[in-house]
Design a protein around this motif. Structure first.
Motif, short mmCIF file in Angstrom:
data_model
loop_
_atom_site.label_atom_id
_atom_site.label_comp_id
_atom_site.label_asym_id
_atom_site.label_seq_id
_atom_site.Cartn_x
_atom_site.Cartn_y
_atom_site.Cartn_z
N ASP A 1 -14.19 -2.67 -2.72
CA ASP A 1 -14.70 -1.48 -3.38
C ASP A 1 -13.79 -0.32 -3.02
OD1 ASP A 1 -16.04 0.72 -4.30
OD2 ASP A 1 -17.93 0.30 -3.26
N PHE A 2 -13.14 0.29 -4.02
CA PHE A 2 -12.15 1.31 -3.72
C PHE A 2 -12.77 2.63 -3.26
CE2 PHE A 2 -9.45 -1.62 -5.96
CZ PHE A 2 -8.25 -1.48 -5.29
N THR A 3 -14.11 2.73 -3.26
CA THR A 3 -14.74 3.90 -2.67
C THR A 3 -14.78 3.79 -1.15
OG1 THR A 3 -16.97 2.95 -2.86
CG2 THR A 3 -16.16 4.27 -4.72
N ASP A 4 -14.51 2.58 -0.63
CA ASP A 4 -14.45 2.36 0.82
C ASP A 4 -13.01 2.63 1.26
OD1 ASP A 4 -14.35 1.47 3.40
OD2 ASP A 4 -15.27 -0.48 3.01
N PRO A 5 -12.77 3.65 2.06
CA PRO A 5 -11.40 4.01 2.43
C PRO A 5 -10.71 2.99 3.32
CG PRO A 5 -12.96 5.31 3.68
CD PRO A 5 -13.77 4.55 2.66
N GLN B 1 -14.91 -9.81 -1.45
CA GLN B 1 -15.47 -8.67 -0.72
C GLN B 1 -16.66 -9.14 0.11
OE1 GLN B 1 -16.34 -5.40 -3.28
NE2 GLN B 1 -17.38 -4.21 -1.72
#
Length: 262
Positions: free
Chosen positions: A132-136, A173
């Protein structure tokens, strides 16, 4: 000593790359040499830099960044500058931040690093982490475990593919499904693309565009019997491992093309 060359397309400071190096250096009798782009080169494909000079910069023990270089540059130059006496025993490209499945492989700098490796007769692996690209940060635990097992198996035995073929590994993921994740041999799925671009204007009113991220929309390929696509394996919470060949010839279309010419 078993020599492994590591590269990536997310840049030399990427957490996935550092996680990969950490995992590989835990293996006995292994020397890891890292040559990675100084800047992110995602989606650069199998490109070489031919219009300007390139420079290695040491950032640690057996760890180099290549100023403005691509993953292909990193592999190509490493073999001539750092491995003059003997080629590395294995090349590993990754761990990429994001998947490389379906036709995305043709865009991928991660896959390109492995492509360059097998062009020089080096067994090669590309490994990518779906996230998930919202997870840095992302969680690379399963990816580290997987690549370590694969490399030990190759080191103690042999590489399972012939010349000019590499392994493309995608890690699901983290979820409840991945608790029992297994390695699943897959084929390349059919990727559904959209044209996702975003128009903006700078303070002077000049227009510019950002290319967006496409959702992972795939389907199985037609006429593939008793097989599972990379996307289906990932969706089920399994690890996808796909043999990729560099021969792009459409053999099934050759006779039809001959008939068309005649």
């Amino acid at each position: 000593m078993y020599n492994i060359l590591v590269t990536n397309d997310d840049g030399y400071e990427a957490r996935g790359l550092l996680s990969l190096v950490e995992a590989l250096r835990e293996i006995d009798d292994v020397k890891v040499t890292v040559v990675a782009p100084a800047n992110e080169k995602s989606a650069c494909g199998h490109s070489l830099t031919l219009t300007r000079p390139l420079r290695f910069v040491s950032v640690g023990d057996d760890f180099y960044k290549l100023e403005d270089g691509t993953p292909t540059d990193c592999v190509y130059l490493s073999l001539s500058a750092l491995f003059e006496d003997a080629k590395p025993d294995l090349l590993v490209s990754g761990i990429n931040r994001g998947s490389n499945m379906g036709e995305d492989i043709t865009y991928s700098g991660t896959a390109a690093g492995a492509m360059e490796g097998v062009l020089h007769d080096i067994p090669s692996i590309a490994i990518s982490q779906v996230m998930d690209f919202t997870d840095p940060d992302g969680d690379f635990t399963l990816a580290k475990e997987t690549i370590k097992k694969l490399v030990i198996k190759i080191k103690n035995g042999s590489f399972p593919l012939p010349d000019r073929e590499f392994l493309n590994v995608n890690i699901p993921q983290k979820s409840d499904k991945t608790k029992d994740a297994k390695l699943q041999v897959t084929y390349v799925g059919y990727r559904h693309y959209a044209n996702d671009s975003h128009l903006h204007r700078n303070p002077r009113g000049e227009e510019f565009y950002w290319l967006g991220l496409h959702p992972l929309n795939f389907s199985p390929r037609l006429h593939v019997e008793n097989g599972v696509s990379d996307y289906e394996a990932i969706k089920a919470g399994n690890i996808s491992i796909t043999p990729i060949m560099l021969d792009l010839s459409a053999y099934k279309s050759m006779n039809k093309l001959k008939e068309w010419i005649e």
